[in-house]
Write a protein that holds these residues in place. Structure first.
Motif, short mmCIF file in Angstrom:
data_model
loop_
_atom_site.label_atom_id
_atom_site.label_comp_id
_atom_site.label_asym_id
_atom_site.label_seq_id
_atom_site.Cartn_x
_atom_site.Cartn_y
_atom_site.Cartn_z
N THR A 238 2.07 12.03 -7.08
CA THR A 238 3.38 12.35 -7.72
C THR A 238 3.22 13.43 -8.66
OG1 THR A 238 3.29 10.54 -9.32
CG2 THR A 238 4.22 10.17 -7.14
N THR A 239 2.23 14.17 -9.15
CA THR A 239 2.07 14.74 -10.35
C THR A 239 2.61 16.40 -9.87
OG1 THR A 239 -0.18 15.39 -9.65
CG2 THR A 239 -0.08 13.89 -11.33
N ILE A 240 2.36 16.68 -8.78
CA ILE A 240 3.02 18.09 -8.41
C ILE A 240 4.64 17.98 -8.46
CG2 ILE A 240 2.95 17.65 -5.79
CD1 ILE A 240 2.38 20.47 -5.68
N THR A 241 4.99 16.69 -8.15
CA THR A 241 6.68 16.90 -8.31
C THR A 241 7.11 16.97 -9.81
OG1 THR A 241 6.59 15.23 -6.43
CG2 THR A 241 8.52 15.42 -7.77
N GLU A 242 6.42 16.24 -10.46
CA GLU A 242 6.62 16.39 -11.93
C GLU A 242 6.41 17.76 -12.58
OE1 GLU A 242 7.94 13.86 -14.21
OE2 GLU A 242 8.25 12.75 -12.20
N ASP A 243 5.48 18.06 -11.94
CA ASP A 243 5.11 19.61 -12.56
C ASP A 243 6.36 20.70 -12.01
OD1 ASP A 243 2.76 18.96 -13.98
OD2 ASP A 243 1.51 19.39 -12.27
N ILE A 244 6.67 20.75 -10.94
CA ILE A 244 7.70 21.42 -10.45
C ILE A 244 9.07 21.09 -11.03
CG2 ILE A 244 9.12 21.82 -8.52
CD1 ILE A 244 6.76 21.55 -6.73
N ARG A 245 9.31 19.89 -11.40
CA ARG A 245 10.42 19.35 -12.02
C ARG A 245 10.66 20.06 -13.44
NH1 ARG A 245 12.08 13.33 -12.22
NH2 ARG A 245 13.77 14.22 -13.43
N SER A 246 9.25 19.95 -14.13
CA SER A 246 9.33 20.30 -15.79
C SER A 246 9.16 21.77 -15.75
CB SER A 246 7.96 19.75 -16.31
OG SER A 246 6.99 20.04 -15.62
N GLY A 247 8.89 22.54 -14.70
CA GLY A 247 8.68 24.10 -14.67
C GLY A 247 7.43 24.41 -15.22
N ALA B 155 4.62 15.21 -0.15
CA ALA B 155 5.56 16.30 0.44
C ALA B 155 7.09 16.10 0.15
CB ALA B 155 5.17 16.25 1.83
N LEU B 156 7.51 14.90 0.39
CA LEU B 156 8.87 14.54 0.11
C LEU B 156 9.36 14.71 -1.26
CD1 LEU B 156 9.22 11.58 2.89
CD2 LEU B 156 10.14 13.97 2.92
N LEU C 188 0.70 -1.19 0.03
CA LEU C 188 -0.08 -0.01 0.09
C LEU C 188 0.73 1.52 -0.12
CD1 LEU C 188 -2.70 1.33 0.38
CD2 LEU C 188 -2.60 1.37 2.60
N SER C 189 1.86 1.21 0.88
CA SER C 189 2.57 2.34 0.72
C SER C 189 3.61 2.75 -0.35
CB SER C 189 3.83 2.21 1.97
OG SER C 189 4.65 1.07 1.62
N ILE C 190 3.59 1.77 -1.28
CA ILE C 190 3.94 1.90 -2.60
C ILE C 190 3.12 2.25 -3.82
CG2 ILE C 190 5.22 0.98 -4.71
CD1 ILE C 190 6.80 -1.00 -2.61
N ALA C 191 1.97 1.72 -3.73
CA ALA C 191 0.71 1.64 -4.68
C ALA C 191 0.26 2.94 -4.53
CB ALA C 191 -0.08 0.65 -4.29
N VAL C 192 0.05 3.72 -3.40
CA VAL C 192 -0.39 4.96 -3.36
C VAL C 192 0.06 5.93 -4.16
CG1 VAL C 192 -1.79 4.59 -1.12
CG2 VAL C 192 0.56 5.38 -0.93
N MET C 193 1.57 5.77 -4.28
CA MET C 193 2.41 6.83 -5.03
C MET C 193 2.07 6.61 -6.61
SD MET C 193 3.16 8.48 -2.52
CE MET C 193 3.78 9.81 -3.43
N LEU C 194 1.74 5.52 -6.78
CA LEU C 194 1.40 5.40 -8.48
C LEU C 194 0.05 5.75 -8.72
CD1 LEU C 194 2.43 1.59 -8.59
CD2 LEU C 194 3.77 3.47 -9.11
N SER C 195 -0.31 7.07 -8.21
CA SER C 195 -1.41 7.68 -8.51
C SER C 195 -1.20 9.30 -8.71
CB SER C 195 -2.29 7.55 -7.09
OG SER C 195 -1.57 8.27 -6.08
N PRO C 196 -2.15 10.05 -8.70
CA PRO C 196 -1.97 11.48 -8.78
C PRO C 196 -1.00 12.20 -7.88
CG PRO C 196 -4.15 11.01 -9.32
CD PRO C 196 -3.46 9.73 -8.79
N ARG D 122 10.94 12.41 -8.35
CA ARG D 122 9.90 11.55 -8.29
C ARG D 122 10.11 10.26 -7.44
NH1 ARG D 122 7.27 7.70 -11.88
NH2 ARG D 122 4.98 7.96 -11.66
N VAL D 123 11.47 9.80 -7.72
CA VAL D 123 11.65 8.34 -6.97
C VAL D 123 11.69 8.50 -5.69
CG1 VAL D 123 14.29 8.82 -6.98
CG2 VAL D 123 13.47 6.57 -7.08
N VAL D 124 12.03 9.72 -5.04
CA VAL D 124 11.62 9.88 -3.39
C VAL D 124 10.46 9.79 -3.25
CG1 VAL D 124 12.03 11.43 -1.48
CG2 VAL D 124 13.98 11.22 -3.23
N ALA D 125 9.55 10.54 -3.97
CA ALA D 125 8.08 10.28 -3.69
C ALA D 125 7.52 8.96 -3.68
CB ALA D 125 7.28 11.26 -4.54
N LEU D 126 7.92 8.17 -4.59
CA LEU D 126 7.37 6.87 -4.80
C LEU D 126 7.98 5.88 -3.71
CD1 LEU D 126 8.33 6.23 -8.77
CD2 LEU D 126 5.97 6.49 -7.58
#
Length: 246
Positions: A60-69, A167-168, A50-58, A175-179
């Motif tokens: 992590t999108t904010i992390t990607e948006d920040i990374r991409s600019g 948050a992390l 569960l602690s992994i599966a929940v991160m295969l969801s939206p 993204r890997v940290v979030a996952l």
């Protein structure tokens, strides 16, 4: 998560169906549900995954948006709406990832086995007590209510895991940290519980309806949950604002 549930239904429930001979009543819906199955390994695997599966969801999108600019191109009011939507969607998705499979398992349990209230005589092998099960008084009176409560309880932690990972991920922009961070935290707490059981409680044990270890008080769980939830939400808000100012 559904894979764990389907494995439990296939390997845990179906082999017990032949025992429904009208004489034995120790195989009933509540005892066959994944939470009260004496084969606690299924729920343990479920909680870790569960602690992994929940991160295969939206989440992590904010992390990607920040990374991409893309985050930098949002107006201030749009960022506020984005954050509110992200927090809401992340929590709900984490909740559903946990609650839906557990609900499916409960449906199979009630479809395949009789809905009989357990008692101390026929279900003597189920060591249900307040020291290992929250709301244990419902087990022998309202088992369905207890199952629903635990599904909501575990679902709430699924939402919390999603927000913590988010948050992390925002703080590190990775993204890997979030996952992996929720899984690492659960694993670390589980190891810590085995070493310092009087000071640390792992979510794996807290979320188990038949905990293999003595449970902390429910109020302390709620207080810890509330503090962690505030820290996760505050961390996302602070880190996203900090990323804007960079």
């Amino acid at each position: 998560m559904l894979v764990v549930v389907l494995l439990h239904v296939t390997l845990g429930m179906l082999p017990d169906v032949p025992y429904l001979d009208g004489i034995r009543v120790d195989h009933i819906a509540v005892t066959e549900w994944i939470g009260f199955d004496l084969q606690n390994s299924y729920l343990t695997a479920f909680t870790f995954l569960l602690s992994i599966a929940v991160m295969l969801s939206p989440a992590t999108t904010i992390t990607e948006d920040i990374r991409s600019g893309a985050w930098m191109y949002l107006a201030k009011s749009s960022r506020r709406r984005y954050l509110i939507r992200h927090l809401t969607v992340s929590f709900i998705s984490g909740f559903c990832i946990a609650a839906i499979p557990l609900t499916v398992d409960a449906v199979f349990a009630y479809l395949l086995f009789p809905n009989i209230t357990p008692n101390l005589v026929t279900n003597y092998n189920e060591a249900v007590a307040s020291t290992v099960t929250y709301w244990s008084q419902w087990y022998y009176t309202q088992p369905a209510r207890l199952i629903v409560t635990y599904i909501i309880f575990i679902g709430a932690f699924g939402g919390l895991f999603a927000l913590l990972g988010s948050a992390l991920g925002v703080a590190t922009r990775r993204r890997v940290v979030a996952l992996i961070s929720p899984f690492v935290m659960v694993l670390a707490l589980t190891i810590g519980t085995s070493i310092f059981p009087q000071f640390i409680s792992s979510p794996v044990f807290v979320l188990s309806p038949l905990s293999p270890a003595y449970l902390p008080t429910l109020w302390s769980v709620f207080v810890t949950y509330g503090i962690t939830l505030v820290c996760a939400i505050g961390g996302i808000l602070f880190a996203s604002k900090h990323q804007t100012e960079l």
